[in-house]
Design a protein around this motif. Structure first.
Motif, short mmCIF file in Angstrom:
data_model
loop_
_atom_site.label_atom_id
_atom_site.label_comp_id
_atom_site.label_asym_id
_atom_site.label_seq_id
_atom_site.Cartn_x
_atom_site.Cartn_y
_atom_site.Cartn_z
N VAL A 186 0.86 -1.18 0.00
CA VAL A 186 0.00 0.00 0.00
C VAL A 186 0.89 1.22 0.00
O VAL A 186 2.11 1.12 0.22
N VAL A 187 0.30 2.36 -0.22
CA VAL A 187 1.08 3.60 -0.22
C VAL A 187 0.52 4.53 0.85
O VAL A 187 -0.67 4.52 1.17
N SER A 188 1.41 5.33 1.42
CA SER A 188 1.04 6.26 2.50
C SER A 188 0.35 7.49 1.94
O SER A 188 0.21 7.65 0.72
N ASP A 189 -0.06 8.34 2.85
CA ASP A 189 -0.48 9.67 2.43
C ASP A 189 0.68 10.36 1.74
O ASP A 189 1.86 10.04 1.98
N VAL A 190 0.38 11.34 0.91
CA VAL A 190 1.40 12.07 0.16
C VAL A 190 1.76 13.34 0.91
O VAL A 190 0.88 14.08 1.38
N PHE A 191 3.06 13.61 1.03
CA PHE A 191 3.53 14.87 1.61
C PHE A 191 3.97 15.77 0.46
O PHE A 191 4.86 15.40 -0.32
N ASP A 192 3.32 16.93 0.36
CA ASP A 192 3.62 17.87 -0.73
C ASP A 192 4.61 18.92 -0.24
O ASP A 192 4.37 19.55 0.79
N ILE A 193 5.67 19.11 -1.00
CA ILE A 193 6.49 20.32 -0.84
C ILE A 193 6.26 21.15 -2.09
O ILE A 193 6.80 20.85 -3.16
N THR A 194 5.40 22.15 -1.95
CA THR A 194 5.03 22.99 -3.09
C THR A 194 5.93 24.20 -3.14
O THR A 194 6.00 24.98 -2.18
N VAL A 195 6.66 24.33 -4.22
CA VAL A 195 7.57 25.46 -4.40
C VAL A 195 6.90 26.43 -5.37
O VAL A 195 6.73 26.13 -6.55
N LEU A 196 6.51 27.57 -4.82
CA LEU A 196 5.83 28.56 -5.65
C LEU A 196 6.84 29.38 -6.43
O LEU A 196 7.76 29.98 -5.83
N PRO A 197 6.70 29.47 -7.74
CA PRO A 197 7.57 30.39 -8.50
C PRO A 197 7.17 31.83 -8.20
O PRO A 197 6.01 32.12 -7.90
N LEU A 198 8.14 32.71 -8.27
CA LEU A 198 7.83 34.12 -8.09
C LEU A 198 6.86 34.56 -9.19
O LEU A 198 7.10 34.31 -10.37
N PRO A 199 5.78 35.18 -8.80
CA PRO A 199 4.84 35.63 -9.84
C PRO A 199 5.41 36.79 -10.64
O PRO A 199 6.23 37.57 -10.14
N ASP A 200 4.97 36.87 -11.88
CA ASP A 200 5.30 38.06 -12.67
C ASP A 200 4.55 39.25 -12.09
O ASP A 200 3.50 39.10 -11.45
N ALA A 201 5.11 40.41 -12.30
CA ALA A 201 4.40 41.62 -11.88
C ALA A 201 3.07 41.69 -12.63
O ALA A 201 2.96 41.24 -13.78
N PRO A 202 2.02 42.20 -12.00
CA PRO A 202 0.72 42.28 -12.68
C PRO A 202 0.80 43.11 -13.96
O PRO A 202 1.71 43.94 -14.13
N THR A 203 -0.14 42.88 -14.83
CA THR A 203 -0.24 43.64 -16.08
C THR A 203 -1.29 44.73 -15.91
O THR A 203 -2.44 44.45 -15.56
N SER A 204 -0.87 45.97 -16.17
CA SER A 204 -1.80 47.08 -16.01
C SER A 204 -2.85 47.08 -17.10
O SER A 204 -2.56 46.78 -18.27
N ASN A 205 -4.07 47.39 -16.72
CA ASN A 205 -5.15 47.55 -17.69
C ASN A 205 -5.30 49.00 -18.14
O ASN A 205 -6.29 49.35 -18.78
N GLY A 206 -4.29 49.83 -17.79
CA GLY A 206 -4.29 51.19 -18.28
C GLY A 206 -4.47 52.23 -17.19
O GLY A 206 -5.12 51.98 -16.18
#
Length: 623
Positions: A309-329
């Motif tokens: 059987v397999v155990s529960d999964v342990f997630d190590i989530t590495v978030l990439p740096l987001p791009d700066a938002p895009t202006s709508n003007g």
């Protein structure tokens, strides 16, 4: 002979007791990956027919009657419910459709091979009653299926359980049923059987899909020493590692063997060489990585997915740096309005607004739009909802607030009767829209009322100026009367009227006092200089009383102003109508006597005829 019969009776009794006590249920711990699945395929053609020996029912590619079955992607038979198969993501997915035989009994069996001895497994399947609600005049036969797991010799029942009555509620939601069993020493295959507990007829029509076998073991959790069950980090933190501990609850296994694995997609898992204990020191990860461990009761089975059987999964989530938002003007608004600044960003990130490019004060959190009325430049930063993982730069969005036109205060003005007044917006270099529809800076108002003009400057900003226009009507003379030496003027309308006897000097009062008798022209005008009206009036001054006491002051009753008439006749009467005096143009006064006798104090009446005019009234004699 007796002893053999006795032993057989005991065995049958134990079997029946076990059968009565058996029940459906899911694995209470962790499961392994599926080792056997049957989803009956997909397509628009019915079939294929199940292998020989699988069922005693008759296969059909058309409407399944009692005792028939089909493998199909449709359930549009009789008045049955129309529904999709259960398998997620299927297109034209098929299911096993069964119209129960008139006689209860087995309708499906198949052998499942490649199992491990002394191993606990979970069998499961999805079922649904195809009868609509209230069918068979409310007497529909319910679906009731018994699942059985036999050993490969088909002589030893390992487990069984009944679904119980699955009634025709009309729902199109599938239900899953499961049965847990354990193989015996030396046993590597089992026989799955399904049996109708109810007879066929009107009802007991069912669909079966997604038959599944998988191992069943302990409930195995994976966590850190800080009881973290998962971890989310930002890529700026660099390589991240944790010490993970697998903790089985020993509900199934008495001993435990481990093999840790890692994955980047939770689909493909790779063994981590040498990691065979309950504890794992993860490698440093810079991208999202998942960790789990395979567990078996015996180390020899740890790499046999039919046994572990397999155990529960342990997630190590590495978030990439987001791009700066895009202006709508950038946004331009007018003073007094609210501007809505907006940006776009990746869907799994939020936006925070600041008043500075670096640092500064937080203006608004977690919103892609900023509604504000204060001009300036605002800075949008993308960030994670889970942890602090912000874009390295912020996006500048500007709000320009243009001033409104500076307009004079609202104005009240007037127009003269049958005339007009000019209304002026009094703002240069602008466009104008009056409530009359006119678009010039000035308009002529010919009627009283409320006027307004919308003034728009070169920046496109607007302000309103209001005008209240009142009409000034000419006075309308109602009456002019003499009251002793006074002249009383009354008008039919009201206003800020002024009065004059010569058309030059005006007074606010309609009463002229101490005016000598004679002809006059009475002038009335409004003080707004909207015109003057006039009317001629003969003012006859008749004393209200006289005092014939010989002091030479007011000794006679003598009307003033009669001299302008050519023919005059005056008569004096007492209260009883007795004529006391009659005179003409040469004798218009009375000394208060009659035939040489002084008349007493009293009220007396006069009648004066002057040319074509006539005057009458009374006066008092006082001594």
């Amino acid at each position: 002979m007796y002893s053999r019969f006795f032993i057989l009776t005991i065995l049958l009794t134990c079997y029946c007791i076990n059968s009565l006590q058996a029940q459906l249920g899911f694995c209470g711990g962790n499961s392994g990956d599926p080792i056997f699945t049957e989803d009956f395929g997909a397509g628009t053609t019915d079939g294929p027919e199940l292998p020989a020996g699988t069922t005693s029912y008759q296969f059909t590619t058309g409407t399944p009657n009692d005792g028939d079955y089909t493998i199909t992607s449709t359930t549009n038979y009789f008045d049955w419910l129309s529904l999709q198969d259960h398998t997620p993501g299927d297109t034209n997915g098929k299911a096993f459709i069964v119209n129960a035989s008139f006689t209860a009994g087995e309708f499906y069996q198949r052998e499942v091979t490649g199992l491990c001895e002394n191993t606990t497994y979970e069998f499961s399947s999805w079922l649904i009653n195809l009868q609509p609600a209230n069918s068979c005049e409310g007497n529909s036969i319910p679906v009731n299926v018994r699942f059985q797991i036999w050993d490969e010799t088909d002589s030893n029942l390992l487990a069984q359980g009944d679904t119980g009555n699955i009634t025709n509620t009309g729902t199109t939601e599938w239900d899953q049923y499961a049965l847990v069993f354990k193989t015996e020493p030396g046993q590597t295959s089992v026989i799955l059987k399904m049996r109708n507990n109810s007879n066929g007829g009107c009802g007991n029509d069912l669909a079966i899909d997604d038959i599944l076998f998988r191992t069943c073991g302990d409930n195995v959790t994976v966590s850190t020493s800080n009881n973290e069950a998962s971890l989310v980090v930002c890529e700026t933190q660099g390589g991240v590692s944790r010490t993970l501990t697998a903790t089985p609850d020993s509900s199934v296994f008495s001993t435990h063997a481990y093999q840790w694995q890692q994955s980047t997609d939770q689909q493909t898992w790779t063994d981590i060489t040498g990691e065979n204990s309950a504890v794992l020191n993860t490698p440093a990860v810079t991208t999202t990585t998942y960790f789990r461990t395979k567990i078996a009761e015996d180390a020899v089975n740890i790499n046999n997915d039919l046994c572990n059987v397999v155990s529960d999964v342990f997630d190590i989530t590495v978030l990439p740096l987001p791009d700066a938002p895009t202006s709508n003007g950038d946004i331009i608004i007018c003073e007094g309005e609210l501007g809505t600044l907006s940006v776009s960003t990746q869907s799994n990130y939020i936006v925070n607004w600041y008043d500075a490019e670096i640092g500064g004060n937080l203006v608004l959190a977690e919103n892609n739009t900023l509604e504000i009325g204060v001009g300036g430049t605002y800075y949008a930063e993308a960030n994670s909802t889970a942890i602090e993982c912000a874009s390295t730069t912020r996006t500048a969005v500007s709000l320009t607030v243009n001033p409104l036109p500076i307009v004079p205060d609202d104005t009240s003005t007037f127009l003269c009767e049958d005339s007009f007044t000019t209304l002026d917006a009094e703002v240069e270099d602008a466009t104008y829209l009056w409530n009359t529809g006119e678009t010039t800076q000035q308009i002529n108002a010919t009627a009283a009322g409320e006027y307004n003009v919308l003034i728009t400057n070169t920046n496109g900003c607007s302000a309103m100026r209001n005008f209240n226009v009142e009409q000034i009507d000419l006075p309308i003379i109602d009456t002019i009367e003499s009251d002793g030496a006074s002249i009383l003027v009354a008008t039919m309308n009201t206003g800020n009227f002024e009065y004059s006897l010569d058309g030059i000097s005006f007074q606010p009062s309609p009463i002229f006092d101490a005016v000598e008798g004679g002809f006059y022209t009475i002038y009335v005008q409004d003080n707004t200089d909207c015109g003057v009206v006039s009317e001629d009036f003969y003012h006859l001054v008749i004393p209200k009383f006289f005092t014939p006491n010989g002091d030479t002051f007011n000794d006679t009753f003598a009307p003033d102003g009669l001299e302008v008439f050519s023919n005059i006749a005056i008569s004096i009467f007492d209260r009883y109508g007795k004529l006391l005096k009659f005179g003409n143009s040469d004798s218009t006064s009375w000394d208060g006597t009659f035939q040489g006798e002084q008349m007493p104090e009293d009220d007396y009446w006069y009648l004066i005829k002057a040319d074509s005019s006539q005057f009458k009234g009374h006066f008092s004699l006082k001594r």
